[in-house]
Design a protein around this motif. Sequence first.
Motif, PDB file in Angstrom:
ATOM      1  N   GLY A   1       1.133  -1.517  -0.246  1.00 23.58           N
ATOM      2  CA  GLY A   1      -0.015   0.180  -0.172  1.00 23.58           C
ATOM      3  C   GLY A   1       0.963   1.300  -0.185  1.00 23.58           C
ATOM      4  N   SER A   2       2.092   1.180  -0.804  1.00 17.14           N
ATOM      5  CA  SER A   2       2.799   2.459  -0.481  1.00 17.14           C
ATOM      6  C   SER A   2       2.314   3.835  -0.899  1.00 17.14           C
ATOM      7  CB  SER A   2       4.581   1.468  -1.284  1.00 17.14           C
ATOM      8  OG  SER A   2       4.512   3.069  -1.436  1.00 17.14           O
ATOM      9  N   TYR A   3       2.368   4.598  -0.230  1.00 16.48           N
ATOM     10  CA  TYR A   3       2.304   6.022  -1.570  1.00 16.48           C
ATOM     11  C   TYR A   3       3.457   6.810  -2.037  1.00 16.48           C
ATOM     12  CZ  TYR A   3      -0.537   6.694   2.958  1.00 16.48           C
ATOM     13  OH  TYR A   3      -2.212   5.968   3.994  1.00 16.48           O
ATOM     14  N   ASN A   4       4.390   6.206  -2.261  1.00 15.35           N
ATOM     15  CA  ASN A   4       5.623   6.341  -3.396  1.00 15.35           C
ATOM     16  C   ASN A   4       5.164   5.004  -4.656  1.00 15.35           C
ATOM     17  OD1 ASN A   4       7.611   7.952  -2.488  1.00 15.35           O
ATOM     18  ND2 ASN A   4       6.987   6.702  -0.437  1.00 15.35           N
ATOM     19  N   ARG A   5       4.937   4.212  -4.103  1.00 16.28           N
ATOM     20  CA  ARG A   5       4.397   3.489  -5.124  1.00 16.28           C
ATOM     21  C   ARG A   5       2.522   4.182  -6.389  1.00 16.28           C
ATOM     22  NH1 ARG A   5       4.466  -3.021  -3.788  1.00 16.28           N
ATOM     23  NH2 ARG A   5       4.033  -3.109  -6.058  1.00 16.28           N
TER      24      ARG A   5
ATOM     25  N   SER B   1      11.255   8.039  -4.166  1.00 14.73           N
ATOM     26  CA  SER B   1      11.840   7.794  -2.081  1.00 14.73           C
ATOM     27  C   SER B   1      10.917   8.293  -1.035  1.00 14.73           C
ATOM     28  CB  SER B   1      13.504   9.236  -2.394  1.00 14.73           C
ATOM     29  OG  SER B   1      13.914   8.933  -1.526  1.00 14.73           O
ATOM     30  N   PRO B   2      10.801   7.449  -0.417  1.00 13.82           N
ATOM     31  CA  PRO B   2      10.296   7.489   1.414  1.00 13.82           C
ATOM     32  C   PRO B   2      11.018   8.486   1.890  1.00 13.82           C
ATOM     33  CG  PRO B   2       9.867   5.339   0.672  1.00 13.82           C
ATOM     34  CD  PRO B   2      10.899   5.790  -0.289  1.00 13.82           C
ATOM     35  N   GLU B   3      11.260   9.053   2.722  1.00 15.31           N
ATOM     36  CA  GLU B   3      11.577   9.327   4.002  1.00 15.31           C
ATOM     37  C   GLU B   3      12.162   8.625   4.936  1.00 15.31           C
ATOM     38  OE1 GLU B   3      13.238  13.067   4.332  1.00 15.31           O
ATOM     39  OE2 GLU B   3      11.500  13.716   6.106  1.00 15.31           O
TER      40      GLU B   3
ATOM     41  N   ASN C   1      13.511   8.109   8.987  1.00 16.41           N
ATOM     42  CA  ASN C   1      14.664   9.519   9.979  1.00 16.41           C
ATOM     43  C   ASN C   1      15.633  10.074   9.100  1.00 16.41           C
ATOM     44  OD1 ASN C   1      13.654   7.954  12.116  1.00 16.41           O
ATOM     45  ND2 ASN C   1      14.536   6.437  10.933  1.00 16.41           N
ATOM     46  N   LYS C   2      14.352  10.804   7.688  1.00 22.27           N
ATOM     47  CA  LYS C   2      15.267  12.258   7.224  1.00 22.27           C
ATOM     48  C   LYS C   2      16.904  12.157   6.376  1.00 22.27           C
ATOM     49  CE  LYS C   2      12.881  15.068   9.665  1.00 22.27           C
ATOM     50  NZ  LYS C   2      12.015  15.533   8.550  1.00 22.27           N
ATOM     51  N   GLY C   3      16.172  10.405   5.968  1.00 17.95           N
ATOM     52  CA  GLY C   3      17.408   9.889   4.567  1.00 17.95           C
ATOM     53  C   GLY C   3      16.447   8.534   3.771  1.00 17.95           C
TER      54      GLY C   3
ATOM     55  N   SER D   1       5.744  11.419   2.050  1.00 20.35           N
ATOM     56  CA  SER D   1       5.794  11.206   3.102  1.00 20.35           C
ATOM     57  C   SER D   1       5.406  11.947   4.074  1.00 20.35           C
ATOM     58  CB  SER D   1       7.655  11.212   3.317  1.00 20.35           C
ATOM     59  OG  SER D   1       7.379  13.004   3.795  1.00 20.35           O
ATOM     60  N   ALA D   2       4.746  11.162   4.947  1.00 21.43           N
ATOM     61  CA  ALA D   2       3.691  11.096   6.685  1.00 21.43           C
ATOM     62  C   ALA D   2       4.027  12.792   7.275  1.00 21.43           C
ATOM     63  CB  ALA D   2       3.392   9.669   7.327  1.00 21.43           C
ATOM     64  N   GLY D   3       5.429  13.207   7.094  1.00 22.35           N
ATOM     65  CA  GLY D   3       5.572  14.491   7.505  1.00 22.35           C
ATOM     66  C   GLY D   3       5.047  15.159   6.358  1.00 22.35           C
ATOM     67  N   ARG D   4       5.407  16.648   7.259  1.00 25.64           N
ATOM     68  CA  ARG D   4       5.294  17.648   6.304  1.00 25.64           C
ATOM     69  C   ARG D   4       5.663  18.131   5.667  1.00 25.64           C
ATOM     70  NH1 ARG D   4       6.001  22.132  11.082  1.00 25.64           N
ATOM     71  NH2 ARG D   4       7.592  20.286  11.833  1.00 25.64           N
TER      72      ARG D   4
HETATM   73  C1  LIG Z   1      11.038   3.846   9.729  1.00 21.90           C
HETATM   74  C2  LIG Z   1      10.520   4.712   9.600  1.00 21.90           C
HETATM   75  C3  LIG Z   1      11.236   6.395   9.903  1.00 21.90           C
HETATM   76  C4  LIG Z   1      10.906   7.021   8.730  1.00 21.90           C
HETATM   77  N1  LIG Z   1      10.321   8.637   9.345  1.00 21.90           N
HETATM   78  C5  LIG Z   1       9.938   9.451   8.534  1.00 21.90           C
HETATM   79  C6  LIG Z   1      10.836  10.856   8.137  1.00 21.90           C
HETATM   80  O1  LIG Z   1      11.798  11.157   8.499  1.00 21.90           O
HETATM   81  N2  LIG Z   1      10.185  11.983   7.366  1.00 21.90           N
HETATM   82  C7  LIG Z   1       8.603  11.377   7.775  1.00 21.90           C
HETATM   83  O2  LIG Z   1       7.608  12.895   6.453  1.00 21.90           O
HETATM   84  N3  LIG Z   1       8.036  10.283   7.801  1.00 21.90           N
HETATM   85  C8  LIG Z   1       8.875   8.742   8.587  1.00 21.90           C
HETATM   86  N4  LIG Z   1       8.251   8.005   7.998  1.00 21.90           N
HETATM   87  C9  LIG Z   1       6.812   7.710   7.643  1.00 21.90           C
HETATM   88  C10 LIG Z   1       7.075   7.811   6.389  1.00 21.90           C
HETATM   89  O3  LIG Z   1       6.889   8.720   5.751  1.00 21.90           O
HETATM   90  C11 LIG Z   1       6.054   6.424   6.362  1.00 21.90           C
HETATM   91  O4  LIG Z   1       5.483   5.705   7.098  1.00 21.90           O
HETATM   92  C12 LIG Z   1       5.333   6.972   4.191  1.00 21.90           C
HETATM   93  O5  LIG Z   1       4.067   5.435   4.493  1.00 21.90           O
HETATM   94  C13 LIG Z   1       6.575   5.359   3.519  1.00 21.90           C
HETATM   95  O6  LIG Z   1       6.412   5.362   2.743  1.00 21.90           O
HETATM   96  P1  LIG Z   1       5.697   4.479   1.635  1.00 21.90           P
HETATM   97  O7  LIG Z   1       3.689   4.953   2.389  1.00 21.90           O
HETATM   98  O8  LIG Z   1       5.768   4.758   0.585  1.00 21.90           O
HETATM   99  O9  LIG Z   1       6.176   3.288   2.426  1.00 21.90           O
HETATM  100  C14 LIG Z   1       8.895   7.195   8.965  1.00 21.90           C
HETATM  101  C15 LIG Z   1       8.427   5.689   8.127  1.00 21.90           C
HETATM  102  C16 LIG Z   1       8.923   4.705   9.410  1.00 21.90           C
HETATM  103  C17 LIG Z   1       8.821   3.357   8.971  1.00 21.90           C
END
Ligand SMILES: Cc1cc2nc3c(=O)[nH]c(=O)nc-3n(C[C@H](O)[C@H](O)[C@H](O)COP(=O)(O)O)c2cc1C
Length: 179
Positions: free
Chosen positions: A16-20, A76-78, A80-82, A113-116
């Motif tokens: 269910g990845s948002y990046n996908r 590219s998801p994020e 921990n800022k990487g 990504s989930a963050g702002r």
């Molecule tokens: C280990 C881990 C670290 C994360 N760190 C961040 C972050 O640094 N910044 C952020 O915006 N979201 C962070 N998230 C939340 C991700 O943005 C969120 O899980 C997102 O749905 C991941 O992308 P995906 O949906 O493609 O899997 C983190 C999630 C995980 C599991």
Amino acid sequence: MTHPTLLLLSGSLRKGSYNRMLLAQAAEAFGPADVIEGDLDLPLYNGDLEEAEGVPEKVQALVAQIKDADAVVVGSPEYNKGITGVLKNALDWISRVPGWPLKDKPTVVVSASAGRTGGETAQFMALSCLTQHQARLIPGTAVLIAGAMNAFDEDGKLKDETSQKLLAERMEKLRAEVI
Ligand SMILES: Cc1cc2nc3c(=O)[nH]c(=O)nc-3n(C[C@H](O)[C@H](O)[C@H](O)COP(=O)(O)O)c2cc1C
């Protein structure tokens, strides 16, 4: 080129990845193409494994997809800022195949990504890693989807018109590089 091959690489393995979802939208915006998704579910890079068994078949298959592709989009998801370990691991394996398969390949990175910040820091890191691979990074306004859990509708489409427009512009630029 009227029917290019577009390779999608997701730094998230989640179904269910948002990046996908974002990559699927990118492919739609790119227009007619053979769209293929690379499998980044690879063994962890380990020099001992490489020495004993060589580059794994899955990595070789991925490299073959890259070589065949006319353009690449990386989601590219994020974490921990990487960038995710999945994406970094794939880039590390790819670099073990002589000839830099991503060299001069028209490439765009997008992030959700989930963050702002929409994964801005990770996207920057992804671009930096891809520079090492000598990918031809297509410039443009960054596609960063913040609050990803609320950014897509039930069909997986981006809700926000500005984001749709930015993605469309970027994909148009990418396509122009391969036609
Ligand atoms: C280990 C881990 C670290 C994360 N760190 C961040 C972050 O640094 N910044 C952020 O915006 N979201 C962070 N998230 C939340 C991700 O943005 C969120 O899980 C997102 O749905 C991941 O992308 P995906 O949906 O493609 O899997 C983190 C999630 C995980 C599991």
